[in-house]
Design a protein around this motif. Structure first.
Motif: not given
Length: 122
Positions: A34-60
């Motif tokens: 599951i990831a969070w992605v953000r977007q501002t008007p006129g811009e491409e969507r930007e990756f913010v953070a993600a977590v693996n299925w167990s919750g033990t692995g994250t990336v930012y």
């Protein structure tokens, strides 16, 4: 198929905090990163953070590292994004998304939520 609904957005002053929630339905929720992605008007969507299925692995994304924390509670089918030390440049629509693999690529996203607005005033 998993469905995702975000909540928790709003208006906050710079330096403040918000916690976003992503409630999932569907029996395949635990299969996805599951990831969070953000977007501002006129811009491409930007990756913010993600977590693996167990919750033990994250990336930012570098832009949020040390300020944002992603976590998930599979018993509640919910993913959280705790956002601290917010900056005006964090203003965006934040989307919760289900992706098939690890890492920061959004190309593997298969399901999107509807988004929640976060506005940080200076």
């Amino acid at each position: 198929q998993v469905q995702l609904v975000e909540s928790g957005g709003g208006l906050v002053q710079a330096g403040g905090s918000l916690r976003l929630s992503c409630a999932a339905s569907g029996r395949t929720f635990g299969s996805y990163y599951i990831a969070w992605v953000r977007q501002t008007p006129g811009e491409e969507r930007e990756f913010v953070a993600a977590v693996n299925w167990s919750g033990t692995g994250t990336v930012y994304a570098d832009s949020v590292k040390g300020r944002f924390t992603i976590s998930r509670d599979n018993a509640k089918n919910t993913v959280y994004l705790q956002m601290n030390s917010l900056k005006p440049e964090d203003t965006a629509v934040y989307y919760c998304a289900a992706k098939l693999g690890p890492g920061i690529s959004i190309a593997t996203i298969r399901v999107w939520g509807q988004g929640t607005q976060v506005t940080v005033s200076s």
